[in-house]
Write an enzyme that holds these catalytic residues in place. Structure first.
Site, PDB file in Angstrom:
ATOM      1  N   TYR A 104     -10.098  -9.987  -7.361  1.00  0.00           N
ATOM      2  CA  TYR A 104      -9.269 -10.060  -8.424  1.00  0.00           C
ATOM      3  C   TYR A 104      -9.557 -11.374  -9.058  1.00  0.00           C
ATOM      4  O   TYR A 104      -9.032 -11.560 -10.355  1.00  0.00           O
ATOM      5  CB  TYR A 104      -8.011 -10.281  -7.737  1.00  0.00           C
ATOM      6  CG  TYR A 104      -7.340  -8.910  -6.952  1.00  0.00           C
ATOM      7  CD1 TYR A 104      -7.141  -7.811  -8.200  1.00  0.00           C
ATOM      8  CD2 TYR A 104      -7.427  -8.919  -5.864  1.00  0.00           C
ATOM      9  CE1 TYR A 104      -6.644  -6.690  -7.400  1.00  0.00           C
ATOM     10  CE2 TYR A 104      -6.934  -7.636  -5.004  1.00  0.00           C
ATOM     11  CZ  TYR A 104      -6.833  -6.672  -5.977  1.00  0.00           C
ATOM     12  OH  TYR A 104      -6.403  -5.360  -5.424  1.00  0.00           O
ATOM     13  N   ARG A 110       0.850  -0.975  -0.019  1.00  0.00           N
ATOM     14  CA  ARG A 110      -0.076  -0.109   0.030  1.00  0.00           C
ATOM     15  C   ARG A 110       0.895   1.309   0.032  1.00  0.00           C
ATOM     16  O   ARG A 110       1.828   1.047   0.253  1.00  0.00           O
ATOM     17  CB  ARG A 110      -1.036   0.112   1.196  1.00  0.00           C
ATOM     18  CG  ARG A 110      -2.030  -1.077   1.333  1.00  0.00           C
ATOM     19  CD  ARG A 110      -2.699  -0.978   2.615  1.00  0.00           C
ATOM     20  NE  ARG A 110      -3.736  -2.025   2.657  1.00  0.00           N
ATOM     21  CZ  ARG A 110      -3.602  -3.029   3.538  1.00  0.00           C
ATOM     22  NH1 ARG A 110      -2.342  -3.167   3.980  1.00  0.00           N
ATOM     23  NH2 ARG A 110      -4.625  -4.099   3.417  1.00  0.00           N
ATOM     24  N   HIS A 129      -1.875   2.271  -6.069  1.00  0.00           N
ATOM     25  CA  HIS A 129      -2.711   1.275  -6.119  1.00  0.00           C
ATOM     26  C   HIS A 129      -2.905   0.706  -7.288  1.00  0.00           C
ATOM     27  O   HIS A 129      -3.157  -0.743  -7.473  1.00  0.00           O
ATOM     28  CB  HIS A 129      -4.250   1.863  -5.683  1.00  0.00           C
ATOM     29  CG  HIS A 129      -4.597   1.299  -4.258  1.00  0.00           C
ATOM     30  ND1 HIS A 129      -3.671   1.500  -3.136  1.00  0.00           N
ATOM     31  CD2 HIS A 129      -5.409   0.303  -3.890  1.00  0.00           C
ATOM     32  CE1 HIS A 129      -4.301   0.998  -2.064  1.00  0.00           C
ATOM     33  NE2 HIS A 129      -5.346   0.290  -2.563  1.00  0.00           N
TER      34      HIS A 129
END
Length: 318
Positions: free
Chosen positions: A287, A159, A252
């Site tokens: 995903y 992150r 991101h």
């Protein structure tokens, strides 16, 4: 800020508690003016609907049944799940205030939920394009630092905040690992790829030219202090523009690309969940949709029974 009243279509018996609520948010809770106005606008809309549709004369008269009807009205008006959830949050907090002031006996919003918002699939970058961007040669120490950051983002799925908070002691170069502190102060140890380790070695050779004495941060600014999140975002955009990226680069995007490419290659959802630091596997499952989209696209382009029929120049079908 304009006060809610008759000019907004609310009778005094409804407007006065709302005025008190806005004063409470502003003076006691110290909310910014635009936040107070957002609350006011949402509750005004609800109050106007209650008067026009339910002939409401007091906030205490409204029940959970009325709130569900209001949610349906917002949905018919075209509002999405997120917007409706925001409205309900404002009204729920307003009724908490009314309970505190003994102007209501219960909070009718407690058991009312907004419709589920359609979940947006994250955008990912193509493997070949990412390779091209990460193979670009840095021109100065700042760009060597940038390349190292971007390699780590993609290599380990970090992150933005995890990257900016890295210290020199967070990296184990011999073991090829990075130790990060994620959401909820949960620590995890992640593998670092060979190319990221090479970029890290180059940056660490150059870092003393910029870092101030005793600065623990792995990535420092031109002034020698810890690099901010905003600066990292800006430098990634700059790198993308300079090296011909066909989409806007942001941290991101690299994290999403890491997750999608890992899942596409391994099919191991649990492993990807651990690497990303997701507490709930349902967050990681987004995903799998991206992976299916990719497979479906390949199928549509490749399978002879899936290809669309195309017309020839003479109008016949191919």
């Amino acid at each position: 800020m304009a006060q809610p009243g008759a000019d907004h279509g609310l009778a005094a018996v409804l407007a006065e508690p709302l005025q008190g609520f806005i004063r409470y948010l502003s003076s006691e809770k110290r909310h910014a003016a635009h936040t107070c106005k957002s609350y006011q606008d949402d509750i005004l809309r609800f109050g106007q609907w209650a008067i026009e549709t339910e002939s409401c004369r007091a906030w205490a008269d409204l029940t959970t049944h009325h709130l569900r009807r209001y949610v349906a009205a917002l949905s018919r008006a075209g509002l999405g799940g997120r917007s409706i959830a925001r409205h309900l949050s404002a009204i729920r907090r307003f009724y908490d205030y009314l309970l505190r002031e003994h102007l209501a006996k219960d909070n009718p919003v407690i058991d009312v939920r907004a419709p589920k918002a359609a979940r947006r699939l994250p955008r990912v970058a193509d493997v070949d394009q990412l390779s091209q961007l990460l193979d670009a040669t840095p021109d100065d120490p700042l760009e060597a630092r940038d390349l190292c950051m971007f390699e780590l983002l993609y290599s380990s799925g970090l992150r933005l905040s995890e990257l900016s908070n890295l210290d020199l002691t967070s990296i184990d170069r011999r073991g090829g690992e990075v130790r990060v502190l994620g959401k909820g102060s949960k620590e995890r140890v992640l593998p670092v790829g060979r190319r990221a380790l090479e970029a890290l070695a180059r940056w660490l050779d150059l870092r003393p030219q910029l870092a101030v004495s005793n600065e623990p941060a792995l990535f420092v600014s031109r002034r020698g202090e810890r690099l901010s999140n905003r600066s990292i975002q800006s430098r990634l955009r700059r790198w993308g523009v300079k090296n011909g990226a066909d989409q806007r680069l942001h941290p991101h995007l690299l994290r999403h690309s890491f997750a999608s490419h890992m899942l596409e290659s391994s099919g191991d959802l649990r492993a990807v969940q651990e690497l990303l630091g997701h507490a709930d596997i349902s967050t990681t499952q987004i995903y799998t949709h991206l992976d299916f989209q990719h497979l479906a696209k390949v199928y549509d382009q490749s399978h002879p029974r899936a290809r669309r029929v195309r017309s020839k120049p003479d109008g016949s079908k191919s």
